[in-house]
Design a protein around this motif. Structure first.
Motif, PDB file in Angstrom:
ATOM      1  N   ALA A   1     -12.476 -65.369  19.229  1.00  0.00           N
ATOM      2  CA  ALA A   1     -13.301 -65.860  20.341  1.00  0.00           C
ATOM      3  C   ALA A   1     -12.419 -66.366  21.479  1.00  0.00           C
ATOM      4  CB  ALA A   1     -14.228 -66.969  19.852  1.00  0.00           C
ATOM      5  N   TRP A   2     -11.349 -67.084  21.118  1.00  0.00           N
ATOM      6  CA  TRP A   2     -10.421 -67.567  22.154  1.00  0.00           C
ATOM      7  C   TRP A   2      -9.802 -66.393  22.907  1.00  0.00           C
ATOM      8  CZ3 TRP A   2      -5.213 -66.285  22.229  1.00  0.00           C
ATOM      9  CH2 TRP A   2      -4.502 -66.819  23.310  1.00  0.00           C
ATOM     10  N   ARG A   3      -9.358 -65.349  22.158  1.00  0.00           N
ATOM     11  CA  ARG A   3      -8.738 -64.197  22.810  1.00  0.00           C
ATOM     12  C   ARG A   3      -9.724 -63.509  23.755  1.00  0.00           C
ATOM     13  NH1 ARG A   3      -6.811 -58.561  19.983  1.00  0.00           N
ATOM     14  NH2 ARG A   3      -9.056 -58.514  19.509  1.00  0.00           N
ATOM     15  N   GLU A   4     -10.972 -63.386  23.314  1.00  0.00           N
ATOM     16  CA  GLU A   4     -11.984 -62.716  24.137  1.00  0.00           C
ATOM     17  C   GLU A   4     -12.207 -63.475  25.439  1.00  0.00           C
ATOM     18  OE1 GLU A   4     -14.309 -59.197  24.123  1.00  0.00           O
ATOM     19  OE2 GLU A   4     -12.919 -59.986  22.622  1.00  0.00           O
ATOM     20  N   GLN A   5     -12.335 -64.802  25.341  1.00  0.00           N
ATOM     21  CA  GLN A   5     -12.553 -65.619  26.532  1.00  0.00           C
ATOM     22  C   GLN A   5     -11.359 -65.543  27.476  1.00  0.00           C
ATOM     23  OE1 GLN A   5     -13.292 -69.250  24.385  1.00  0.00           O
ATOM     24  NE2 GLN A   5     -15.521 -69.092  24.618  1.00  0.00           N
ATOM     25  N   GLU A   6     -10.169 -65.551  26.912  1.00  0.00           N
ATOM     26  CA  GLU A   6      -8.954 -65.474  27.731  1.00  0.00           C
ATOM     27  C   GLU A   6      -8.865 -64.128  28.437  1.00  0.00           C
ATOM     28  OE1 GLU A   6      -5.611 -67.310  29.335  1.00  0.00           O
ATOM     29  OE2 GLU A   6      -7.099 -68.168  27.980  1.00  0.00           O
ATOM     30  N   ALA A   7      -9.165 -63.053  27.714  1.00  0.00           N
ATOM     31  CA  ALA A   7      -9.116 -61.720  28.310  1.00  0.00           C
ATOM     32  C   ALA A   7     -10.155 -61.572  29.415  1.00  0.00           C
ATOM     33  CB  ALA A   7      -9.332 -60.659  27.232  1.00  0.00           C
ATOM     34  N   GLN A   8     -11.348 -62.125  29.180  1.00  0.00           N
ATOM     35  CA  GLN A   8     -12.400 -62.063  30.194  1.00  0.00           C
ATOM     36  C   GLN A   8     -12.011 -62.846  31.446  1.00  0.00           C
ATOM     37  OE1 GLN A   8     -15.991 -63.476  28.340  1.00  0.00           O
ATOM     38  NE2 GLN A   8     -16.360 -61.584  27.213  1.00  0.00           N
ATOM     39  N   SER A   9     -11.525 -64.059  31.251  1.00  0.00           N
ATOM     40  CA  SER A   9     -11.211 -64.919  32.403  1.00  0.00           C
ATOM     41  C   SER A   9     -10.059 -64.367  33.232  1.00  0.00           C
ATOM     42  CB  SER A   9     -10.885 -66.341  31.929  1.00  0.00           C
ATOM     43  OG  SER A   9      -9.702 -66.356  31.157  1.00  0.00           O
ATOM     44  N   ARG A  10      -9.118 -63.696  32.586  1.00  0.00           N
ATOM     45  CA  ARG A  10      -7.964 -63.128  33.298  1.00  0.00           C
ATOM     46  C   ARG A  10      -8.185 -61.670  33.677  1.00  0.00           C
ATOM     47  NH1 ARG A  10      -3.069 -66.026  32.425  1.00  0.00           N
ATOM     48  NH2 ARG A  10      -1.896 -64.076  32.563  1.00  0.00           N
ATOM     49  N   ASP A  11      -9.296 -61.086  33.192  1.00  0.00           N
ATOM     50  CA  ASP A  11      -9.616 -59.673  33.402  1.00  0.00           C
ATOM     51  C   ASP A  11      -8.440 -58.776  33.022  1.00  0.00           C
ATOM     52  OD1 ASP A  11     -11.160 -57.487  33.984  1.00  0.00           O
ATOM     53  OD2 ASP A  11     -10.780 -57.544  36.149  1.00  0.00           O
TER      54      ASP A  11
ATOM     55  N   PRO B   1      -6.831 -56.488  29.377  1.00  0.00           N
ATOM     56  CA  PRO B   1      -7.220 -55.980  28.049  1.00  0.00           C
ATOM     57  C   PRO B   1      -6.917 -57.009  26.959  1.00  0.00           C
ATOM     58  CG  PRO B   1      -5.994 -54.317  29.277  1.00  0.00           C
ATOM     59  CD  PRO B   1      -5.878 -55.598  30.051  1.00  0.00           C
ATOM     60  N   ARG B   2      -7.699 -56.983  25.883  1.00  0.00           N
ATOM     61  CA  ARG B   2      -7.496 -57.929  24.782  1.00  0.00           C
ATOM     62  C   ARG B   2      -6.059 -57.880  24.261  1.00  0.00           C
ATOM     63  NH1 ARG B   2     -12.142 -55.063  23.733  1.00  0.00           N
ATOM     64  NH2 ARG B   2     -14.093 -56.247  23.901  1.00  0.00           N
ATOM     65  N   SER B   3      -5.526 -56.668  24.163  1.00  0.00           N
ATOM     66  CA  SER B   3      -4.179 -56.514  23.596  1.00  0.00           C
ATOM     67  C   SER B   3      -3.102 -57.149  24.464  1.00  0.00           C
ATOM     68  CB  SER B   3      -3.858 -55.032  23.391  1.00  0.00           C
ATOM     69  OG  SER B   3      -3.905 -54.329  24.635  1.00  0.00           O
ATOM     70  N   ARG B   4      -3.403 -57.374  25.749  1.00  0.00           N
ATOM     71  CA  ARG B   4      -2.430 -58.054  26.629  1.00  0.00           C
ATOM     72  C   ARG B   4      -2.327 -59.534  26.267  1.00  0.00           C
ATOM     73  NH1 ARG B   4      -1.598 -55.901  31.916  1.00  0.00           N
ATOM     74  NH2 ARG B   4      -1.289 -53.649  31.725  1.00  0.00           N
TER      75      ARG B   4
END
Length: 382
Positions: A220-230, A232-235
């Motif tokens: 969940a943390w990774r998803e929120q971080e990826a969304q907020s920074r726009d 990819p999750r793998s980044r």
């Protein structure tokens, strides 16, 4: 073919297209460097019209396009629609309806599992599409004549594919089968994705409640971080690293640094502290609030039952010329092997009639499999 670069042009084109009962639609987008796909081009065609929309043109408002996608009087035909729809939902909140997905229809008609667009066009029309620009950078401007030709051909060929598949579905009385799948594709719930459910996408196997709790929090943390920074999750964090963290549950930066799946020095970044906080939230969760972990299936009769069900599925797929993937998944078979009332697609609707009832009969010995003239057949045992 018309290249549209202004809102007025788009509104006029959508008004023309809305006069037709069926239109074909496709999109070109990039998502390699962003979390949310960047919509670059939209192409649409009716029986006598075709347009390419430059969605990156300065000042263009896509509202007329989204209104057309929401027009109940117009059937929108896509191939492999899910990603196209995800983009539209993100940009506008609109889930196109009604729709027809030629990839789903092709599976129902026995063209194979998840057939690619160019292969379907060639098999249905005999035309071999030009694949030169499949991996082109659609964000670069100006668009070339070759790109525009490629883009518009996607939706003009799709007209012929739809006509053929629709006629075959009606002839074989399988239109309702496709309609059931379209209900799923056009349900807002299909695209209502929350970070709290991000762990469900991961193939990581966790065996203990604590591991699951940590997995849920870190994902969940990774998803929120990826969304907020726009991005990819793998980044942010690779899947194997998320699984590694869930298994080891490091509660200090020193323990985090010992994980080999993380880049050297990762623990010293801001993300290091965030991950430790997510791990601690996971450890602190009440185990009773967690989803139930599936018990590992043994290698005894359960596994043998699944193997028999696979043979039955293959037999059913070949006999009725329906792609096995659209009838049942391996997970469906595993759940059926363990539970007669499993809530899986294969035990509902047309799938139950075609396969599910026979699967249960095979499981309980009322149906046997045998060979006859080199083919697998079912033999009723009463």
């Amino acid at each position: 073919m018309e290249l549209i670069t202004t809102t007025d042009q788009l509104a006029a084109a959508c008004e023309r297209l809305a006069q037709h009962p069926v239109i074909t639609v496709d999109t070109e987008f990039l998502r390699e460097t962003t979390y949310y796909p960047l919509l670059c081009v939209v192409q649409m065609a009716s029986a006598d019209d075709a347009v390419v929309v430059d969605t990156l043109a300065e000042g263009i408002d896509l509202a007329p396009f989204f209104a057309l996608m929401n027009n109940e009087a117009v059937l929108k035909v896509f191939h492999a629609a899910r990603q196209d729809i995800e983009i539209m939902v993100h940009r506008s909140g609109v889930v196109p309806h009604p729709i027809f997905d030629t990839q789903v229809a092709a599976m129902v008609l026995g063209y194979g599992d998840s057939i690619a667009y160019d292969q379907l066009v060639e098999r249905v029309t005999g035309h071999r599409p030009d694949k030169t620009h499949r991996f082109t950078d659609w964000s670069r401007r100006p668009l070339t004549d070759e790109q525009l030709h490629y883009a518009v051909s996607d939706v003009t060929h799709l007209r012929d594919v739809f006509a053929k598949l629709d006629a075959d579905l009606k002839k074989r009385k399988r239109s309702d089968w496709v309609s059931e799948e379209m209900k799923i594709l056009t349900s807002p719930k299909t695209y209502d994705f929350h970070p709290e459910r991000a762990w469900e996408r991961l193939k990581t196997r966790v065996r203990k409640p604590k591991e699951l709790a940590v997995l849920m929090e870190v994902a969940a943390w990774r998803e929120q971080e990826a969304q907020s920074r726009d991005v990819p999750r793998s980044r942010v964090l690779k899947d194997d690293a998320v699984g590694d963290i869930a298994t080891h549950a490091p509660t200090t930066l020193e323990k985090l640094a010992n994980l080999r799946s993380l880049p050297k020095g990762f623990e010293r970044s801001k993300w290091g502290s965030d991950i430790i906080a997510a791990v601690q939230r996971g450890i602190g969760r009440d185990p009773h609030t967690l989803p139930k972990l599936e018990k590992p299936r043994g290698n005894g009769n359960g596994a043998a039952t699944v193997e028999l069900l696979k043979v039955l599925l293959r037999m059913t797929s070949e006999r009725h010329a329906v792609a096995s993937k659209v009838i049942a998944t391996v997970d469906d078979l595993e759940q059926i092997a363990g539970d007669d009332n499993a809530d899986v697609g294969a035990l509902h609707g047309w799938r139950r009639e075609l396969f599910g009832e026979a699967a249960l009969a095979l499981k309980h010995g009322r149906l046997a499999l045998a060979m006859e003239k080199g083919r697998v057949i079912g033999v009723n045992r009463g």
